[in-house]
Scaffold this motif. Structure first.
Motif, PDB file in Angstrom:
ATOM      1  N   THR A   3       0.825  -1.214   0.000  1.00  0.00           N
ATOM      2  CA  THR A   3       0.000   0.000   0.000  1.00  0.00           C
ATOM      3  C   THR A   3       0.857   1.261   0.000  1.00  0.00           C
ATOM      4  O   THR A   3       0.393   2.317  -0.444  1.00  0.00           O
ATOM      5  CB  THR A   3      -0.969   0.034   1.197  1.00  0.00           C
ATOM      6  OG1 THR A   3      -0.223  -0.066   2.404  1.00  0.00           O
ATOM      7  CG2 THR A   3      -2.006  -1.065   1.102  1.00  0.00           C
ATOM      8  N   LYS A   4       2.103   1.149   0.459  1.00  0.00           N
ATOM      9  CA  LYS A   4       3.003   2.310   0.408  1.00  0.00           C
ATOM     10  C   LYS A   4       3.193   2.776  -1.031  1.00  0.00           C
ATOM     11  O   LYS A   4       3.341   3.967  -1.284  1.00  0.00           O
ATOM     12  CB  LYS A   4       4.362   1.979   1.040  1.00  0.00           C
ATOM     13  CG  LYS A   4       4.317   1.857   2.529  1.00  0.00           C
ATOM     14  CD  LYS A   4       5.687   1.531   3.078  1.00  0.00           C
ATOM     15  CE  LYS A   4       5.589   1.289   4.570  1.00  0.00           C
ATOM     16  NZ  LYS A   4       6.866   0.929   5.147  1.00  0.00           N
ATOM     17  N   TRP A   5       3.207   1.824  -1.962  1.00  0.00           N
ATOM     18  CA  TRP A   5       3.338   2.201  -3.374  1.00  0.00           C
ATOM     19  C   TRP A   5       2.182   3.098  -3.788  1.00  0.00           C
ATOM     20  O   TRP A   5       2.372   4.082  -4.490  1.00  0.00           O
ATOM     21  CB  TRP A   5       3.362   0.976  -4.271  1.00  0.00           C
ATOM     22  CG  TRP A   5       4.551   0.080  -4.147  1.00  0.00           C
ATOM     23  CD1 TRP A   5       5.640   0.247  -3.342  1.00  0.00           C
ATOM     24  CD2 TRP A   5       4.748  -1.143  -4.848  1.00  0.00           C
ATOM     25  NE1 TRP A   5       6.505  -0.813  -3.510  1.00  0.00           N
ATOM     26  CE2 TRP A   5       5.976  -1.674  -4.431  1.00  0.00           C
ATOM     27  CE3 TRP A   5       3.999  -1.839  -5.787  1.00  0.00           C
ATOM     28  CZ2 TRP A   5       6.492  -2.864  -4.928  1.00  0.00           C
ATOM     29  CZ3 TRP A   5       4.498  -3.024  -6.274  1.00  0.00           C
ATOM     30  CH2 TRP A   5       5.730  -3.524  -5.854  1.00  0.00           C
ATOM     31  N   LEU A   6       0.969   2.744  -3.361  1.00  0.00           N
ATOM     32  CA  LEU A   6      -0.206   3.551  -3.705  1.00  0.00           C
ATOM     33  C   LEU A   6      -0.153   4.915  -3.021  1.00  0.00           C
ATOM     34  O   LEU A   6      -0.491   5.931  -3.616  1.00  0.00           O
ATOM     35  CB  LEU A   6      -1.494   2.825  -3.332  1.00  0.00           C
ATOM     36  CG  LEU A   6      -1.817   1.576  -4.137  1.00  0.00           C
ATOM     37  CD1 LEU A   6      -3.103   0.937  -3.627  1.00  0.00           C
ATOM     38  CD2 LEU A   6      -1.933   1.880  -5.621  1.00  0.00           C
ATOM     39  N   GLU A  40       4.748   0.738 -11.484  1.00  0.00           N
ATOM     40  CA  GLU A  40       4.548   0.698 -12.927  1.00  0.00           C
ATOM     41  C   GLU A  40       4.770  -0.713 -13.471  1.00  0.00           C
ATOM     42  O   GLU A  40       4.018  -1.178 -14.331  1.00  0.00           O
ATOM     43  CB  GLU A  40       5.465   1.698 -13.630  1.00  0.00           C
ATOM     44  CG  GLU A  40       5.046   3.143 -13.415  1.00  0.00           C
ATOM     45  CD  GLU A  40       5.996   4.139 -14.030  1.00  0.00           C
ATOM     46  OE1 GLU A  40       5.510   5.109 -14.637  1.00  0.00           O
ATOM     47  OE2 GLU A  40       7.234   3.961 -13.902  1.00  0.00           O
ATOM     48  N   ALA A  41       5.780  -1.396 -12.966  1.00  0.00           N
ATOM     49  CA  ALA A  41       6.028  -2.779 -13.399  1.00  0.00           C
ATOM     50  C   ALA A  41       4.856  -3.666 -13.003  1.00  0.00           C
ATOM     51  O   ALA A  41       4.406  -4.499 -13.797  1.00  0.00           O
ATOM     52  CB  ALA A  41       7.331  -3.305 -12.783  1.00  0.00           C
ATOM     53  N   TRP A  42       4.333  -3.485 -11.797  1.00  0.00           N
ATOM     54  CA  TRP A  42       3.177  -4.253 -11.345  1.00  0.00           C
ATOM     55  C   TRP A  42       1.968  -3.966 -12.234  1.00  0.00           C
ATOM     56  O   TRP A  42       1.241  -4.874 -12.627  1.00  0.00           O
ATOM     57  CB  TRP A  42       2.868  -3.912  -9.889  1.00  0.00           C
ATOM     58  CG  TRP A  42       1.650  -4.593  -9.374  1.00  0.00           C
ATOM     59  CD1 TRP A  42       1.565  -5.848  -8.844  1.00  0.00           C
ATOM     60  CD2 TRP A  42       0.318  -4.080  -9.381  1.00  0.00           C
ATOM     61  NE1 TRP A  42       0.263  -6.129  -8.502  1.00  0.00           N
ATOM     62  CE2 TRP A  42      -0.519  -5.061  -8.825  1.00  0.00           C
ATOM     63  CE3 TRP A  42      -0.240  -2.869  -9.791  1.00  0.00           C
ATOM     64  CZ2 TRP A  42      -1.895  -4.872  -8.675  1.00  0.00           C
ATOM     65  CZ3 TRP A  42      -1.603  -2.686  -9.642  1.00  0.00           C
ATOM     66  CH2 TRP A  42      -2.409  -3.693  -9.093  1.00  0.00           C
ATOM     67  N   ALA A  43       1.764  -2.676 -12.561  1.00  0.00           N
ATOM     68  CA  ALA A  43       0.605  -2.277 -13.370  1.00  0.00           C
ATOM     69  C   ALA A  43       0.778  -2.651 -14.844  1.00  0.00           C
ATOM     70  O   ALA A  43      -0.201  -2.754 -15.578  1.00  0.00           O
ATOM     71  CB  ALA A  43       0.375  -0.773 -13.239  1.00  0.00           C
ATOM     72  N   GLY A  44       2.019  -2.832 -15.268  1.00  0.00           N
ATOM     73  CA  GLY A  44       2.276  -3.136 -16.669  1.00  0.00           C
ATOM     74  C   GLY A  44       2.075  -1.943 -17.581  1.00  0.00           C
ATOM     75  O   GLY A  44       1.788  -2.103 -18.774  1.00  0.00           O
ATOM     76  N   ALA A  45       2.225  -0.738 -17.013  1.00  0.00           N
ATOM     77  CA  ALA A  45       2.027   0.482 -17.805  1.00  0.00           C
ATOM     78  C   ALA A  45       2.793   1.641 -17.180  1.00  0.00           C
ATOM     79  O   ALA A  45       3.009   1.662 -15.960  1.00  0.00           O
ATOM     80  CB  ALA A  45       0.544   0.837 -17.865  1.00  0.00           C
ATOM     81  N   LEU A  57       0.417  12.741 -15.050  1.00  0.00           N
ATOM     82  CA  LEU A  57       0.001  11.347 -15.108  1.00  0.00           C
ATOM     83  C   LEU A  57      -0.356  10.973 -16.538  1.00  0.00           C
ATOM     84  O   LEU A  57      -0.893  11.789 -17.285  1.00  0.00           O
ATOM     85  CB  LEU A  57      -1.215  11.114 -14.209  1.00  0.00           C
ATOM     86  CG  LEU A  57      -1.045  11.393 -12.721  1.00  0.00           C
ATOM     87  CD1 LEU A  57      -2.338  11.099 -11.965  1.00  0.00           C
ATOM     88  CD2 LEU A  57       0.105  10.605 -12.134  1.00  0.00           C
ATOM     89  N   THR A  58      -0.069   9.752 -16.895  1.00  0.00           N
ATOM     90  CA  THR A  58      -0.511   9.208 -18.174  1.00  0.00           C
ATOM     91  C   THR A  58      -1.988   8.835 -18.024  1.00  0.00           C
ATOM     92  O   THR A  58      -2.520   8.836 -16.906  1.00  0.00           O
ATOM     93  CB  THR A  58       0.299   7.949 -18.543  1.00  0.00           C
ATOM     94  OG1 THR A  58       0.020   6.938 -17.545  1.00  0.00           O
ATOM     95  CG2 THR A  58       1.798   8.238 -18.620  1.00  0.00           C
ATOM     96  N   PRO A  59      -2.656   8.482 -19.112  1.00  0.00           N
ATOM     97  CA  PRO A  59      -4.038   8.016 -18.967  1.00  0.00           C
ATOM     98  C   PRO A  59      -4.157   6.831 -17.993  1.00  0.00           C
ATOM     99  O   PRO A  59      -5.086   6.788 -17.173  1.00  0.00           O
ATOM    100  CB  PRO A  59      -4.432   7.628 -20.393  1.00  0.00           C
ATOM    101  CG  PRO A  59      -3.624   8.575 -21.246  1.00  0.00           C
ATOM    102  CD  PRO A  59      -2.295   8.662 -20.523  1.00  0.00           C
ATOM    103  N   ALA A  60      -3.213   5.899 -18.048  1.00  0.00           N
ATOM    104  CA  ALA A  60      -3.221   4.778 -17.097  1.00  0.00           C
ATOM    105  C   ALA A  60      -3.019   5.289 -15.673  1.00  0.00           C
ATOM    106  O   ALA A  60      -3.629   4.792 -14.720  1.00  0.00           O
ATOM    107  CB  ALA A  60      -2.142   3.761 -17.454  1.00  0.00           C
ATOM    108  N   GLY A  61      -2.173   6.287 -15.524  1.00  0.00           N
ATOM    109  CA  GLY A  61      -1.941   6.886 -14.215  1.00  0.00           C
ATOM    110  C   GLY A  61      -3.176   7.568 -13.661  1.00  0.00           C
ATOM    111  O   GLY A  61      -3.448   7.503 -12.453  1.00  0.00           O
ATOM    112  N   GLU A  62      -3.936   8.205 -14.537  1.00  0.00           N
ATOM    113  CA  GLU A  62      -5.192   8.848 -14.110  1.00  0.00           C
ATOM    114  C   GLU A  62      -6.163   7.801 -13.574  1.00  0.00           C
ATOM    115  O   GLU A  62      -6.816   8.011 -12.549  1.00  0.00           O
ATOM    116  CB  GLU A  62      -5.829   9.615 -15.270  1.00  0.00           C
ATOM    117  CG  GLU A  62      -5.048  10.830 -15.733  1.00  0.00           C
ATOM    118  CD  GLU A  62      -5.121  12.013 -14.779  1.00  0.00           C
ATOM    119  OE1 GLU A  62      -5.922  12.000 -13.813  1.00  0.00           O
ATOM    120  OE2 GLU A  62      -4.354  12.965 -14.993  1.00  0.00           O
TER     121      GLU A  62
END
Length: 95
Positions: A3-6, A40-45, A57-62
């Protein structure tokens, strides 16, 4: 995923600065950057556009930002509810 990542990501989305977010999160900038890269590696984007300043933020980041806010709020709510239940049970055992 931690959760620290979030929490780090939400901080970055709000401050739009790696260095400021690292300060607020009490970590070095390099450690903070590694955590965002791990997310980002976990999300794959790619979640942030590092070529712009301030960071955007990118669209994926949004998408992740909105979901992260909801998830972190839900986790905090659950924690509060569990503590209240625990406190009620403790009071019942004292009576």
């Amino acid at each position: 995923m931690d959760t620290k990542w979030l929490e780090d990501f939400v901080s970055l989305a709000e401050t739009r600065s790696f260095s400021r977010s690292a300060q607020l999160r009490h970590v070095t900038q390099s450690a903070f950057s590694r955590r965002i890269q791990s997310l980002e590696a976990w999300a794959g984007a790619d979640l942030v556009d590092r070529s712009s300043y301030p960071t955007t933020l990118t669209p994926a980041g949004e998408v992740l930002h909105a979901k992260a806010l909801d998830l972190l709020q839900s986790l905090q709510s659950a924690k509060t509810e569990m503590k209240e239940d625990h406190d009620k049970q403790s009071d019942n055992h004292k009576a």
